[in-house]
Write a protein that holds these residues in place. Structure first.
Motif, PDB file in Angstrom:
ATOM      1  N   CYS A 189     -23.946  29.314  28.717  1.00  0.00           N
ATOM      2  CA  CYS A 189     -23.956  28.480  29.924  1.00  0.00           C
ATOM      3  C   CYS A 189     -22.635  27.747  30.129  1.00  0.00           C
ATOM      4  CB  CYS A 189     -25.117  27.483  29.888  1.00  0.00           C
ATOM      5  SG  CYS A 189     -25.039  26.294  28.542  1.00  0.00           S
ATOM      6  N   GLN A 190     -21.770  27.752  29.121  1.00  0.00           N
ATOM      7  CA  GLN A 190     -20.466  27.097  29.268  1.00  0.00           C
ATOM      8  C   GLN A 190     -19.380  28.088  29.675  1.00  0.00           C
ATOM      9  OE1 GLN A 190     -20.800  25.703  25.152  1.00  0.00           O
ATOM     10  NE2 GLN A 190     -20.551  23.614  25.886  1.00  0.00           N
ATOM     11  N   THR A 217     -24.158  30.850  20.348  1.00  0.00           N
ATOM     12  CA  THR A 217     -22.778  30.792  20.826  1.00  0.00           C
ATOM     13  C   THR A 217     -22.255  32.214  21.024  1.00  0.00           C
ATOM     14  OG1 THR A 217     -21.880  30.877  18.600  1.00  0.00           O
ATOM     15  CG2 THR A 217     -22.337  28.690  19.489  1.00  0.00           C
ATOM     16  N   LYS A 226     -13.011  30.781  22.823  1.00  0.00           N
ATOM     17  CA  LYS A 226     -14.360  30.418  23.295  1.00  0.00           C
ATOM     18  C   LYS A 226     -15.420  30.755  22.243  1.00  0.00           C
ATOM     19  CE  LYS A 226     -13.277  29.394  27.691  1.00  0.00           C
ATOM     20  NZ  LYS A 226     -11.952  28.784  27.470  1.00  0.00           N
ATOM     21  N   GLN A 283     -18.770  35.727  30.214  1.00  0.00           N
ATOM     22  CA  GLN A 283     -20.044  36.147  29.619  1.00  0.00           C
ATOM     23  C   GLN A 283     -20.098  37.662  29.477  1.00  0.00           C
ATOM     24  OE1 GLN A 283     -23.809  34.378  30.888  1.00  0.00           O
ATOM     25  NE2 GLN A 283     -22.677  32.866  32.055  1.00  0.00           N
ATOM     26  N   TYR A 323     -29.086  21.910  24.548  1.00  0.00           N
ATOM     27  CA  TYR A 323     -27.752  22.471  24.344  1.00  0.00           C
ATOM     28  C   TYR A 323     -27.590  23.848  24.974  1.00  0.00           C
ATOM     29  CZ  TYR A 323     -29.639  25.450  20.614  1.00  0.00           C
ATOM     30  OH  TYR A 323     -30.361  26.379  19.928  1.00  0.00           O
ATOM     31  N   PHE A 375     -18.561  28.565  22.116  1.00  0.00           N
ATOM     32  CA  PHE A 375     -19.144  28.155  23.395  1.00  0.00           C
ATOM     33  C   PHE A 375     -20.490  28.853  23.601  1.00  0.00           C
ATOM     34  CE2 PHE A 375     -15.673  26.192  26.148  1.00  0.00           C
ATOM     35  CZ  PHE A 375     -14.896  25.843  25.058  1.00  0.00           C
ATOM     36  N   TYR A 376     -21.394  28.139  24.245  1.00  0.00           N
ATOM     37  CA  TYR A 376     -22.673  28.755  24.612  1.00  0.00           C
ATOM     38  C   TYR A 376     -22.494  29.483  25.948  1.00  0.00           C
ATOM     39  CZ  TYR A 376     -24.886  26.238  20.827  1.00  0.00           C
ATOM     40  OH  TYR A 376     -25.234  25.791  19.592  1.00  0.00           O
ATOM     41  N   SER A 425     -17.873  31.346  32.203  1.00  0.00           N
ATOM     42  CA  SER A 425     -17.974  31.946  33.542  1.00  0.00           C
ATOM     43  C   SER A 425     -18.635  33.315  33.424  1.00  0.00           C
ATOM     44  CB  SER A 425     -16.581  32.109  34.149  1.00  0.00           C
ATOM     45  OG  SER A 425     -15.900  33.173  33.498  1.00  0.00           O
TER      46      SER A 425
END
Lengths: 229, 257
Positions: B149-150, B100, B143, B156, A226, B146-147, B152
């Motif tokens: 890696c998900q 997250t 967001k 981030q 994940y 969201f992690y 932009s």
């Protein structure tokens, strides 16, 4: 063909007993080598030069020579040098010598995997924890540990599946694992060629066992997929 | 009284002198931009404020309290406490990948609460409420779960800004916050920093974005070879530089546009 079905139950039972010994080597080696490998990896990352040098040399020797040779030296060496059997009598003695050799050998391989995992986590992760006021142990347990684990799962699964097959090397000191059990039928047959099938049949055990491990490691990798680090 | 008083900071790496006699001060709510070419010591200076590097000599005072100086014995605990005066936003974001956006922001305050630190918020609910507010501040409430890696690069970096703000630092430091971003993503990050200025935040921004430094900063430092070559208002430094090195640097920087 009749003889195959006649002998099958006997062979099956003997191979099961042998495989139980194989499993014993496998499990005890993991229990010993997983923690010992971590300790060795700290040595090979040490800034204290003598410790670093000793660890690196040790890892080089163990990884640079065949496990079969190490097994022979560990089993017979003490007897030749000390004129005394330090491993104890019979099957128990052979088992102890086997796992000593396996734990030493595998902990060296594991140590390199751990080192890769630890050094692979970007230094920025630690710094980000520091500037947020986290303690060293919080940084390790809350931030870097899981990223490390994610990194070491693929090489570790590779090494552990190699261990499944390497257990057969214990045959060289006559430890009665599954290969030994299969071979015993051949030896007792006085040269009847068809008696080799129990030895070939041991392959099924390895295949099934490594198959189960492959699925298991696949699940762990999936569980950790994940996030990307 | 100045919120930050930096006096005679020196830093050597072995025999190499990276910072030489750096002194400056900052008032509450001021934004300081530090410019200069690579290797001039800008980032090292910022890292010394955050104790990621330990300065070789000099002193640092925040709100009149000495957080670094020759009379301060820097144990692990004192360093952990003192560095919390400063927040840090890194060039490469350094978000924690396994958490997250929301967890990245609330992790440190929750751990501080668990440790019983005096700076901590009083309850988990309060921390989470503040975390959500911060996500709104940087425009990423949608967001929340969201992690990294998900997200932009720009998103981030905005999460990283919120994460730094969650510890409520007196002074927020940015180490080239847009250098790792694609050109079309720098705007959203710079906009967030600009908005923070409106809320009376004291900030130090190491940057290569000359227009940003000129438009947003109250004070500009130009560094070269480990010294403060020029310090002043953006008008003074950009329009009327006194030092030859500053003039050469600005001419080169503008050449590229």
């Amino acid at each position: 063909m009749n003889t195959f079905f006649e002998y099958f139950p006997t062979v099956f039972q003997a191979l099961n007993e042998g495989f139980l010994q194989t499993l014993k080597i496998f499990i005890v080696t993991l229990l010993g080598a997983l923690p010992l490998g971590l300790i060795i990896s700290f040595g090979s990352m040490s800034k204290f030069k003598p410790l670093f040098a000793v660890t690196k040399t040790f890892v080089w020797i163990i990884r640079g020579t065949p496990l079969m040779l190490q097994l022979l030296i560990i089993y017979y060496g003490p007897g030749i040098i000390l004129q005394e059997n330090v491993w104890g009598q019979g099957e128990t003695g052979r088992f102890i010598a086997t796992i000593v050799a396996f734990i030493i050998n595998y902990s060296c391989y594991f140590s390199e995997i751990y080192r890769g995992g630890i050094q692979g986590v970007p230094h920025g992760q630690q710094e980000a924890g520091q500037v947020l006021g986290l303690s060293k142990s919080q940084i390790f347990f809350k931030i870097t540990l899981l990223q490390m684990i994610k990194r070491i799962v693929p090489p570790m699964s590779n090494e552990i599946i190699t261990l499944v097959k390497d257990t057969s090397l214990a045959r060289i000191i006559a430890f009665q694992e599954v290969i030994w059990a299969g071979e015993a039928f051949l030896k007792a047959s006085n040269g009847v060629p068809s008696a080799i099938w129990p030895l070939f049949f041991t392959g099924i055990y390895y295949l099934l066992f490594s198959g189960i491990l492959t699925i298991l490691f696949g699940l762990i990798e999936k569980k950790l997929s994940y996030f990307r680090s | 009284m100045a919120i930050l008083e930096v006096k005679n900071i020196e830093k050597h790496f072995g025999k190499t002198e990276v910072l030489k006699n750096i002194s400056f001060s900052l008032e509450k709510g001021e934004v300081l931009a530090i410019i200069g070419s690579s290797g001039s010591g800008k980032t090292t200076l910022l890292r010394c404020l955050n104790f990621l590097e330990i300065a070789s000599s000099g002193s640092i005072e925040v709100n009149g309290e000495t957080v670094f100086g020759k009379d301060i014995k820097l144990t692990d605990n004192i360093m952990r406490k003192n560095r919390l005066h400063f927040g840090m936003v890194f060039q490469n974001f350094n978000l924690f990948p396994q958490y997250t956006a929301f967890e990245n922001i609330t992790l440190a305050p929750k751990l501080a609460l668990k440790n019983g630190a005096e700076t901590a918020k009083k309850s988990v609910e309060e921390i989470e409420k503040f975390g959500e507010e911060l996500l709104k501040t940087v425009g990423l409430f949608d967001k929340r779960d969201f992690y990294p890696c998900q997200l932009s690069g720009g998103q981030q970096q905005r999460v990283a800004i919120a994460r730094a703000l969650a510890m409520q630092p007196d002074i927020l430091c940015f180490d080239e916050p847009t250098s790792a971003l694609d050109p079309e993503l720098t705007g959203e990050v710079l906009r967030v920093i600009k908005e923070l200025k409106g809320s009376d935040r004291t900030m130090i921004v190491v940057t290569h974005e000359m227009n940003f430094a000129r438009g947003v900063a109250d004070k500009v430092i130009f560094m070269a070879d480990g010294v403060v070559e020029e310090i002043g208002t953006p008008e003074e430094v950009f329009s009327n530089p006194k030092s030859e090195k500053t003039k050469a640097f600005l001419a080169k920087s503008l050449e590229n546009i």
